[in-house]
Design a protein around this motif. Structure first.
Motif, PDB file in Angstrom:
ATOM      1  N   ILE A  59       5.570   1.599 -13.198  1.00 16.45           N
ATOM      2  CA  ILE A  59       4.961   2.137 -11.979  1.00 16.45           C
ATOM      3  C   ILE A  59       6.003   2.780 -11.075  1.00 16.45           C
ATOM      4  CG2 ILE A  59       3.619   1.560  -9.931  1.00 16.45           C
ATOM      5  CD1 ILE A  59       2.132   1.439 -12.689  1.00 16.45           C
ATOM      6  N   ALA A  60       7.160   2.136 -10.944  1.00 16.21           N
ATOM      7  CA  ALA A  60       8.186   2.627 -10.022  1.00 16.21           C
ATOM      8  C   ALA A  60       8.665   4.024 -10.391  1.00 16.21           C
ATOM      9  CB  ALA A  60       9.365   1.659  -9.995  1.00 16.21           C
ATOM     10  N   LYS A  61       8.708   4.338 -11.704  1.00 15.81           N
ATOM     11  CA  LYS A  61       9.221   5.662 -12.078  1.00 15.81           C
ATOM     12  C   LYS A  61       8.284   6.775 -11.617  1.00 15.81           C
ATOM     13  CE  LYS A  61       7.471   5.624 -16.859  1.00 15.81           C
ATOM     14  NZ  LYS A  61       7.868   5.672 -18.289  1.00 15.81           N
ATOM     15  N   PHE A  62       6.975   6.488 -11.534  1.00 19.99           N
ATOM     16  CA  PHE A  62       6.055   7.502 -11.017  1.00 19.99           C
ATOM     17  C   PHE A  62       6.194   7.631  -9.504  1.00 19.99           C
ATOM     18  CE2 PHE A  62       4.188   7.165 -15.163  1.00 19.99           C
ATOM     19  CZ  PHE A  62       3.662   8.428 -15.381  1.00 19.99           C
ATOM     20  N   ALA A  63       6.450   6.509  -8.824  1.00 14.36           N
ATOM     21  CA  ALA A  63       6.701   6.579  -7.388  1.00 14.36           C
ATOM     22  C   ALA A  63       7.966   7.395  -7.115  1.00 14.36           C
ATOM     23  CB  ALA A  63       6.836   5.172  -6.817  1.00 14.36           C
ATOM     24  N   ASP A  64       8.997   7.189  -7.919  1.00 16.80           N
ATOM     25  CA  ASP A  64      10.234   7.962  -7.747  1.00 16.80           C
ATOM     26  C   ASP A  64      10.000   9.439  -8.044  1.00 16.80           C
ATOM     27  OD1 ASP A  64      11.504   5.584  -7.184  1.00 16.80           O
ATOM     28  OD2 ASP A  64      12.332   5.328  -9.203  1.00 16.80           O
ATOM     29  N   PHE A  65       9.166   9.727  -9.040  1.00 19.20           N
ATOM     30  CA  PHE A  65       8.915  11.103  -9.434  1.00 19.20           C
ATOM     31  C   PHE A  65       8.275  11.903  -8.306  1.00 19.20           C
ATOM     32  CE2 PHE A  65       5.880  14.167 -11.478  1.00 19.20           C
ATOM     33  CZ  PHE A  65       6.840  15.093 -11.871  1.00 19.20           C
ATOM     34  N   ALA A  66       7.574  11.243  -7.421  1.00 16.64           N
ATOM     35  CA  ALA A  66       6.897  11.937  -6.319  1.00 16.64           C
ATOM     36  C   ALA A  66       7.871  12.760  -5.483  1.00 16.64           C
ATOM     37  CB  ALA A  66       6.158  10.935  -5.434  1.00 16.64           C
ATOM     38  N   THR A  67       9.151  12.368  -5.450  1.00 18.11           N
ATOM     39  CA  THR A  67      10.137  13.076  -4.627  1.00 18.11           C
ATOM     40  C   THR A  67      11.136  13.878  -5.454  1.00 18.11           C
ATOM     41  OG1 THR A  67      11.581  11.126  -4.593  1.00 18.11           O
ATOM     42  CG2 THR A  67       9.961  11.337  -2.810  1.00 18.11           C
ATOM     43  N   LEU A  68      10.999  13.860  -6.785  1.00 17.38           N
ATOM     44  CA  LEU A  68      11.937  14.606  -7.624  1.00 17.38           C
ATOM     45  C   LEU A  68      11.606  16.095  -7.616  1.00 17.38           C
ATOM     46  CD1 LEU A  68      12.393  12.416 -10.832  1.00 17.38           C
ATOM     47  CD2 LEU A  68      13.934  12.632  -8.874  1.00 17.38           C
ATOM     48  N   GLU A  69      12.631  16.916  -7.759  1.00 22.04           N
ATOM     49  CA  GLU A  69      12.463  18.364  -7.839  1.00 22.04           C
ATOM     50  C   GLU A  69      13.393  18.920  -8.905  1.00 22.04           C
ATOM     51  OE1 GLU A  69      10.153  19.919  -6.291  1.00 22.04           O
ATOM     52  OE2 GLU A  69       9.561  18.357  -4.857  1.00 22.04           O
ATOM     53  N   GLY A  70      13.185  20.168  -9.256  1.00 23.80           N
ATOM     54  CA  GLY A  70      14.104  20.871 -10.144  1.00 23.80           C
ATOM     55  C   GLY A  70      14.181  20.279 -11.535  1.00 23.80           C
ATOM     56  N   ALA A  82       3.166   5.990  -5.790  1.00 22.62           N
ATOM     57  CA  ALA A  82       2.926   6.033  -7.231  1.00 22.62           C
ATOM     58  C   ALA A  82       1.765   6.954  -7.568  1.00 22.62           C
ATOM     59  CB  ALA A  82       2.666   4.626  -7.763  1.00 22.62           C
ATOM     60  N   LEU A  83       0.708   6.919  -6.754  1.00 20.63           N
ATOM     61  CA  LEU A  83      -0.434   7.805  -6.982  1.00 20.63           C
ATOM     62  C   LEU A  83      -0.051   9.267  -6.761  1.00 20.63           C
ATOM     63  CD1 LEU A  83      -3.297   5.717  -5.353  1.00 20.63           C
ATOM     64  CD2 LEU A  83      -3.052   6.289  -7.784  1.00 20.63           C
ATOM     65  N   ALA A  84       0.802   9.506  -5.759  1.00 21.39           N
ATOM     66  CA  ALA A  84       1.270  10.874  -5.528  1.00 21.39           C
ATOM     67  C   ALA A  84       2.098  11.362  -6.717  1.00 21.39           C
ATOM     68  CB  ALA A  84       2.096  10.931  -4.241  1.00 21.39           C
ATOM     69  N   GLY A  85       2.934  10.475  -7.266  1.00 22.02           N
ATOM     70  CA  GLY A  85       3.711  10.833  -8.439  1.00 22.02           C
ATOM     71  C   GLY A  85       2.829  11.083  -9.649  1.00 22.02           C
ATOM     72  N   LEU A  86       1.784  10.273  -9.783  1.00 24.23           N
ATOM     73  CA  LEU A  86       0.847  10.457 -10.894  1.00 24.23           C
ATOM     74  C   LEU A  86       0.176  11.830 -10.800  1.00 24.23           C
ATOM     75  CD1 LEU A  86      -0.880   9.493 -13.275  1.00 24.23           C
ATOM     76  CD2 LEU A  86      -2.407   8.402 -11.609  1.00 24.23           C
ATOM     77  N   ARG A  87      -0.302  12.195  -9.629  1.00 23.65           N
ATOM     78  CA  ARG A  87      -0.966  13.487  -9.473  1.00 23.65           C
ATOM     79  C   ARG A  87       0.013  14.635  -9.728  1.00 23.65           C
ATOM     80  NH1 ARG A  87      -4.670  15.637  -4.387  1.00 23.65           N
ATOM     81  NH2 ARG A  87      -5.013  17.735  -5.234  1.00 23.65           N
ATOM     82  N   LYS A  88       1.233  14.481  -9.239  1.00 23.66           N
ATOM     83  CA  LYS A  88       2.239  15.516  -9.448  1.00 23.66           C
ATOM     84  C   LYS A  88       2.533  15.681 -10.935  1.00 23.66           C
ATOM     85  CE  LYS A  88       7.021  16.639  -8.138  1.00 23.66           C
ATOM     86  NZ  LYS A  88       8.188  16.183  -7.332  1.00 23.66           N
ATOM     87  N   TYR A  89       2.602  14.584 -11.659  1.00 23.40           N
ATOM     88  CA  TYR A  89       2.847  14.637 -13.102  1.00 23.40           C
ATOM     89  C   TYR A  89       1.708  15.341 -13.816  1.00 23.40           C
ATOM     90  CZ  TYR A  89       2.768  12.963 -17.923  1.00 23.40           C
ATOM     91  OH  TYR A  89       2.671  12.889 -19.284  1.00 23.40           O
ATOM     92  N   PRO A 123       0.814  -1.232   0.000  1.00 23.59           N
ATOM     93  CA  PRO A 123       0.000   0.000   0.000  1.00 23.59           C
ATOM     94  C   PRO A 123       0.842   1.275   0.000  1.00 23.59           C
ATOM     95  CG  PRO A 123      -0.874  -1.594   1.557  1.00 23.59           C
ATOM     96  CD  PRO A 123       0.442  -2.136   1.095  1.00 23.59           C
ATOM     97  N   ALA A 124       1.979   1.256   0.654  1.00 21.10           N
ATOM     98  CA  ALA A 124       2.826   2.455   0.686  1.00 21.10           C
ATOM     99  C   ALA A 124       3.351   2.777  -0.713  1.00 21.10           C
ATOM    100  CB  ALA A 124       3.986   2.255   1.653  1.00 21.10           C
TER     101      ALA A 124
END
Length: 365
Positions: free
Chosen positions: A233-244, A47-54, A41-42
């Protein structure tokens, strides 16, 4: 004839739908996400947070495409300036050609500054008149006429399926040299599970494609996701914490991957049935303009660039001719990644420079 998307935006960056509908097809992506993260679930939340951010990310206006200097069947030859010998880039029929010209990471603009007159084939959008063009037909009726309309034989560079097509063109028209980047030729070199999945996809999509005259990009996207669902899926989870810059780069590449044109039904049929299933290129049975295409018979200097990390086009499928450069970056990363200039751009330019003094060659036989 105008083959641009109906909303009038750049052919490189069409606006198919509201951003909240990406990635396309969103229902399939969400189903994939649920399946891949069902036991974690975590990971699902990340991944959902990364999806929304994208979906909510700010996007600058897309750059206008470079001017067209020639046209064939709705496809455009676009000029990037530069002086010196002409180098013509042939992208895949799948996904927009803008991967070679991303802002700040443009192989084409960089090469134009290195003593080359750079041109790009923009395939445009298949209309009803082009629905009957196979992969070979695109070579015969678009690529070859554009090459023959140039003032002098070009250096030809093909990326992905565009490399497969460039090999055929180099066998049929005079070129100074031929370089392929992540191009499939021995389709039997794809993993058997991938070929089986693609056969199933075509079986499920064929009626739709034949009715519409095109295979929708969404069907192709599902095939790409199926090659590595965990990474998708993992790349969207990683994207959730990416910046800049890293975050901006992710958005740019994902938008490119989700903005592809449909594929003409005849091209889709040939790709799935004759290439992936029957491996006609690898078996020496592929004919273009009535001629059997044999890469080994091309007299021009040849370069094959492959990647051990390519999950889209495995190196086992690459043509086995000419000089060879092996890199570690992925299918897209080798072109636009942070090390793309060092591992691909500069070696490609150096290889082209070595062959400047050699006269253009015609096919044998």
């Amino acid at each position: 004839m105008n083959n641009s998307p109906p909303d009038g935006r750049s052919a490189f960056a069409p606006n198919f739908a509201a951003l909240q509908h990406r990635p396309r097809p969103l229902p399939l992506f969400l189903s994939l996400l649920q399946r891949e993260t069902a036991a974690n679930p975590a990971a699902m939340q990340r991944a959902l947070a990364g999806l929304r951010k994208y979906q909510e990310a700010a996007r600058p206006p897309p750059p206008a495409p470079m001017p067209a200097i020639a046209e064939a069947r709705g496809a455009m030859l676009r000029g990037y300036g530069g002086d010196g010998p002409t180098v013509l880039f042939v992208p895949s029929l799948i996904n927009p050609p803008s991967v070679l010209d991303l802002p700040g990471r443009s192989l084409l603009r960089w090469l134009a500054g290195q003593g080359r007159r750079v041109q790009l084939l923009d395939w445009g959008w298949p209309d009803a008149a082009r629905s009957g063009l196979s992969v070979a037909g695109h070579v015969e009726e678009i690529l070859l006429p554009l090459i023959r309309g140039l003032d002098a034989p070009p250096d030809l560079v093909g990326y992905c399926l565009g490399g497969t097509m460039a090999i055929a063109a180099a066998a049929l028209a005079p070129v100074r040299s031929l370089a392929t980047i992540a191009a499939p030729w021995h389709f039997a070199g794809f993993p058997e599970e991938a070929r089986t999945a693609l056969a199933q996809l075509w079986a499920q999509s064929r009626l739709t494609a034949e009715t519409l005259g095109v295979l929708p990009m969404e069907a192709l996207q599902s095939a790409f996701w199926g090659l590595d669902p965990a990474r998708t899926i993992a790349k969207f989870a990683d994207f959730a914490t990416l910046e800049g810059e890293a975050a901006s780069s992710f958005v740019t590449l994902e938008d490119w991957a989700n903005d592809g044109p449909p594929l003409a039904v005849a091209a889709a049929r040939e790709m799935f049935e004759d290439l992936f299933a029957d491996d006609r290129t690898g078996r020496g049975a592929w004919r273009v303009a009535g001629m059997r295409i044999d890469p080994a018979a091309i007299a021009a200097p040849m370069l094959t660039i492959v990647s051990a990390g390519d999950r889209i086009v495995p190196q086992a499928s690459a043509p086995r001719v000419g000089e060879r450069i092996e890199v570690a970056q992925g299918h897209v990363g080798m072109v636009v990644g942070s090390r793309g200039k060092a591992v691909l751009w500069a070696p490609l330019a150096a290889w082209l420079d070595r062959h400047d003094a050699e006269p253009p060659t015609r096919r044998r036989g």
